[in-house]
Design an enzyme around this catalytic site. Structure first.
Site, short mmCIF file in Angstrom:
data_model
loop_
_atom_site.label_atom_id
_atom_site.label_comp_id
_atom_site.label_asym_id
_atom_site.label_seq_id
_atom_site.Cartn_x
_atom_site.Cartn_y
_atom_site.Cartn_z
N ARG A 48 0.76 -1.21 0.01
CA ARG A 48 -0.09 -0.06 0.01
C ARG A 48 0.76 1.30 -0.16
O ARG A 48 0.73 2.28 -0.65
CB ARG A 48 -1.08 -0.11 1.44
CG ARG A 48 -1.83 1.11 1.39
CD ARG A 48 -3.10 0.81 0.33
NE ARG A 48 -2.98 1.73 -1.09
CZ ARG A 48 -3.17 1.22 -2.11
NH1 ARG A 48 -3.88 0.15 -2.40
NH2 ARG A 48 -2.87 1.85 -3.11
N LYS A 103 3.22 25.35 -4.75
CA LYS A 103 1.75 24.75 -4.43
C LYS A 103 1.97 23.19 -4.32
O LYS A 103 1.08 22.47 -4.93
CB LYS A 103 0.76 25.24 -5.06
CG LYS A 103 0.37 26.50 -4.89
CD LYS A 103 -0.83 27.13 -5.54
CE LYS A 103 -0.77 28.59 -5.22
NZ LYS A 103 -2.06 29.31 -6.03
N LYS A 142 5.58 39.86 -5.48
CA LYS A 142 4.27 39.89 -5.33
C LYS A 142 3.73 41.44 -5.07
O LYS A 142 4.22 42.03 -4.80
CB LYS A 142 3.65 38.55 -4.63
CG LYS A 142 4.16 37.31 -5.31
CD LYS A 142 3.05 36.20 -4.62
CE LYS A 142 3.93 34.93 -5.25
NZ LYS A 142 3.25 33.93 -4.42
N GLU A 194 5.40 40.53 -10.03
CA GLU A 194 4.01 40.33 -10.82
C GLU A 194 3.74 41.95 -11.22
O GLU A 194 3.83 42.67 -10.44
CB GLU A 194 3.37 39.98 -9.47
CG GLU A 194 2.02 39.88 -9.94
CD GLU A 194 0.87 39.44 -8.72
OE1 GLU A 194 1.79 38.71 -7.79
OE2 GLU A 194 -0.18 39.44 -8.83
N ASP A 226 -0.60 37.78 -13.54
CA ASP A 226 -1.59 36.98 -12.69
C ASP A 226 -3.15 37.08 -12.87
O ASP A 226 -3.50 38.39 -12.98
CB ASP A 226 -1.26 37.13 -11.26
CG ASP A 226 -2.27 36.09 -10.28
OD1 ASP A 226 -2.59 35.11 -10.72
OD2 ASP A 226 -2.23 36.35 -9.23
#
Lengths: 290, 290, 290, 290, 290, 290
Positions: free
Chosen positions: F104, F139, F171, F201, F222
């Protein structure tokens, strides 16, 4: 009837097993290396040397497997069983060098866990018929929290909060800082997550009333005499759970349990339980392949 | 006069401190978060609640610093001091939330270490004048080997081997596998590094003679009566160190110590020492910056 | 005669063995998997390729066992022995894939430890007859503190404090902050635990006198010429231990050692010891079961 | 122009930083606690004490932050810069107790990493103009693989395989087990993942021809004389990369590099690089809040 | 009404937080160091960007505290709440550099945990009224077992066994090895601890009957059609709990739930839950002390 | 043609394997212990149950070896191969209890890694011919950074910065704190190490111009519409790399890729990739020694 409590998850104790083996084995078992042939096999049993409550066999098996995955272990009794002196608890079979390398570490864990479970059982038996729960505290051995709490449960005790994170317990220092029992309980009710129990230590009947009104979920009565407990219980026991603590011994436990309170929490369950006497005995020897 | 033993190196206990804090703090102290203002400062002291032998203050300081490096700690007594109930052991000052978050973990360590040191001291005092050394065993708490051995030394005890790796100890199982005491000791002498002590468990005077001739460095006498010890000591004590073990209690310790043997090793020093009673008290409160 | 120093406790180095194996083995030894049959057994020896002081065999055995508990290892010489090139140090027998997977990691540790021990021995031999002790420093490799200190001891050197925690060493920065040598030493005497040595760096004879009066236990003389050392030693050597350090090489070591000081501490023992040349050789091959 | 190599990912070295701090700090810095006021601030610089190649500043910053997140660090030069003695490498400002607690650990890492980078640079400069690459080996310090490989790259060297897992390297033992160079290379080609390089050690021109035909990607020439290397290079250098190794020193490096081979791998880059001399100096002192 | 499930004990997830921070922060946040003043403070909120079930706030608070103990966090909703897009979940206040250093790691955990809880809730809602329990599996993310199981419970799901150690689950491979369903169940009953549930996978009605007779506690029906489930349920549902699994999607879940079985276990709850969309927003900025 | 990316170094994932096994195995596999004979051997294969991109086989082999070093594993395909349903990926042979204990955990890792690689491949194929790179983000799953980034690369994606430490990404919050795009970029250029990329950004064409002039290395766009991207690309794409991000799905990916930008970064590659369906099948059974 519920089964025994589940054994604690491995990440809570696996590093402790690693450390315990490292500190005992170090650079290797010099006695076995010098005296025992490498192909000697042993059939051994772990026995109780005194009457005890069985606790920790799954961990003991994990210790043996950590030393040598080829060791075969087979429990002879169930967790929580109350056994007489002489009872075989576990059979272990495999290379002599592996069995003896793991022996002391395995017994140290087992003696500790049986010790806590047995000591708890004695307290539980002392209050039989009173309906009072025997409860543990956070006075566990550092690193043993999950194992100690499990052993208390196996012994028939009830687990208090697991740590600072899963229940509110307002002690005298918090009360002083918050400006009184009422203010402290109200602050807790207002600021804490709604599912958290709010427990509060109270020193008098008046404090008890204030705490109940402010919304406390449980009152902790620290170092109260049986007389004081009886008085508070008479007035409050139908309205809120009452827990006594402090200065509890096997000698006075029954008396305290008959005062009308609901729970008694006892640090000694985990901080001063005597080790249970367990030992590994050799049943027979053979040489591998012969 | 030698100073106290050095505190064990941090890698032997630092992970235990991390684990102990993790298991108590979890996702955070919900009580302090709900009830205590973040800028509240405390002046606190840790006190003995019973007479005890001080042990573990450097570790306690490390626990507080691990929670909050800005906490100030100041020991009030020395390691190994024998203090009365009420004695202040350590002062701690800083953010209330930090002090209370560390409190239980610090006390759990301190109670354990003072407990072992104090229990050892009681045994040492029981044999005063006999010249017998009180010796520990490998029956330490898993993960606490270095701390337990240090606490025994602080209590006035003598440290046996640290683990399986630093001395040869031939027990009954090894003797049986090797074909007798003489063969076992000779195998150990032949195969092991020359600086390693060769200790061997013997069950009779005859075995003792054989072991001495084969070159043993110490005889371990397990579960012998005072009478048996006296007989063996009479014959062997000038030729080899003799260590009794098994079934030793504070009740029979003096009698055993007067049989002529040199050392008595006692597992209970570390496996069943009662926790010493220590507590943290708040001296005064103030708000930061005020 | 004391035996060799005890091997450091496993929790101080076991994680380093795990990391070293992980970084070399990664997802597995692709060469052996592609080229070697799984049932090939090897009899191998680890040899010195140059004259060296043996150090680290117990750790090397632990490395092989960590890769495969079924590998058999047998030391051929003792820790601390001074051996010629070609000397067999250790025999290793078992699965070829296991031996070769552990080889490089084992040799990297062994080369390091023999290197430090041998380099220390050269310094010790350079001062033979002067009574001066060769002392290590805290300039050890990160993570290797206990192993490096052990190797120095095996080489005949003397261990300085283990870390910041077990002795007071007042350096120039502390002196400046405290307002002079005398004030610094007095502060140390007043504030530190009584069993801690108070060592202090001094730059002049005047400072030396002040330090001695203030109660220092040892004077550290950093980067002083032989002439300066001689002068200070003439005046102070009967009253306090003197330790020289800084700018010490094998070339000027003897001269410094003959100035009348008691100890010389040398960072290079651990920060710049050349690796000792050790190698694993295959004695014979066979196929398992054949 | 490519930038410097990326700093190794934190999980490859963060545990080493934790251990190094633990072994130096133990239960705390007793000198600073006794002598330095807690509110003393320092402005300090780390300087080169000899000409060196800068390497490891990001790790040094991480060490200071691990001791005290409030310490401010600011690099004064770039990784890989070649700087003279006296050059400031990094500024550190903050609480004196924190700076001095981290100092030795930070310098031990920095001295090691600058040492490897500088030693590598000396080798690279010795072969300038030959087109030969200076290559590292797996003879890195246990636990330092990623840091050592990075330092070699910063010094201008070329990284060999990272470990046993990312390239095939068939050595003499593999050749013997597989029944010859040709069989070994063919087995590797057949059984290993196609993207893995197949490198093979050869002892003769005949072996070289066989290896090339069997599909090797690189030939390793161990302990060959300049004459032998020249002969093999003359015949093979257009058909396959050739790497010399074994017995290489700064004294004979240039001669070997002019034989026509492509790479020279040198264990000493990482196993015997002398520590670079770096030190922390105090620029100024002030008391917090004043 | 029971409260929410307790948050998992810290030793099961604290090392994961350490690793996650180490892999993101590495040698430090170069952007903040270059662009943000060190004394800039932020008031920030974490918001839901889509409707979701709240899960993991205590862990998120622990992440922020691990980066900087001085960050203040305050949950705005309870674990398990179902909230709309735009809902504030948590307020965070403190040094801008600290908040932004922790942001991504905190959100990665929160998005994962809310994702699993929300995905579970959708499944639970799809079977409302059927009495069928939605059950998780061991198909959790490696290292996330305790967090994933908690998130399922927060979402309204039921936890299956925690691992291989706390229940017997006999799959097709075990059945084949044991010689049939009956033999396998009987072996389990005979050999396993009595408190362990014995679950068994069955492929036919006949197997189901055999398993029930042999003493199974639950039947697992893998990859059965609704028709097959209906048939088995009709015959067995009063005698033993029935659990369907395999090939379950939100599209066919309701149909399967209406066949008369008791539980449906779904690996996708934990192995394929989409991340929930959460973000940190800055409410206001200020400079410390101003 | 470059080979596949190297597998991440073991210290970045080995602790995760240990934890994953600990959380599944706990005190042992009670099913196998009760039902399977210890000497049963299995020949098994891991198969794809759906078309997928192979990723993670070396890690899967490490999982099996961690449970039992005697298990033999043999990959049947290469990392990065695109295979149909039914394809055998890996053969595993050895003790049944060992294979099933690891099954597993091995599949959980493999399903995750193939899932990310396959999901990335779908995005890469969607932009074929546009020259646009598919880029990952931070992420990733906590603890999986190195594995997730590797899987993206295996899938044909491009790795963005590894963490906060190896590139500057300014950012909106940084821009606001620094007082505008121009000031922020200039601060980054002035304060950061020269080899670090400065990415920023931007929200408008005007910002883009300012950023380019101030020395930015890449513009991050973005949540811009295809129209906005087209406009900015028309003006800037020859002067600076442009990366779109935010709100990207497989449905709109192609349209965004055709706007003239250079890269598209997509968090879902790692935070929401569906698990790939992989399973272990038993080919044959035999009893050891028979």
């Amino acid at each position: 009837m519920p089964g025994p409590p589940p054994f604690p998850p491995a990440p809570t104790w696996a590093p402790l097993v690693d450390r315990a083996l490292a500190e005992d084995l170090g650079t290797g078992d010099v006695t076995s290396a010098a005296v025992l042939p490498p192909d000697l096999l042993l059939n051994t049993v772990i026995e109780a040397r005194e009457p005890l409550v069985v606790c920790g066999l799954p961990l003991v098996e994990a210790v043996f497997r950590a030393v040598d995955p080829a060791l075969a272990t087979s429990p002879a009794v169930s967790e929580g069983a109350s056994v007489p002196a002489g009872q075989v608890l576990l059979e272990v079979r495999g290379a002599a060098r592996s069995v003896l390398a793991a022996e002391r570490t395995a017994l140290n864990f087992l003696g500790r866990m049986c010790g806590v479970a047995s000591f708890t059982r004695r307290h539980v038996e002392a209050v039989v018929g009173t309906g009072v729960a025997i409860v543990d505290t956070r006075k566990t051995l550092p690193g043993f929290r999950s194992l100690d709490k499990y052993a208390v449960a196996i012994g028939g005790g009830t687990n208090h909060r697991a740590g600072l994170y899963d229940a509110i317990l307002i002690k005298d220092n918090h009360v002083a800082a918050a400006g009184g029992v009422g203010a402290a309980v109200k602050a807790a009710r207002a600021n804490a997550a709604p599912h958290l129990q709010v427990q509060v230590e109270v020193e008098s009947l008046e404090d008890a009333e204030t705490a109940i009104e402010a919304g406390a979920d449980l009152l902790l009565l620290d170092n109260r005499s049986a007389e004081e407990l009886r008085e508070i219980a008479a007035r409050c026991r139908e309205r809120i759970p009452l827990e006594a603590t402090g200065g509890v011994t096997l000698a006075n436990l029954r008396e305290l349990a008959e005062t009308g309170i609901h729970r008694i929490s006892i640090g000694a369950l985990t901080h001063s339980a005597p080790q249970a006497d367990v030992a590994l005995e050799v049943d027979s020897r053979e040489v591998a392949g012969s």
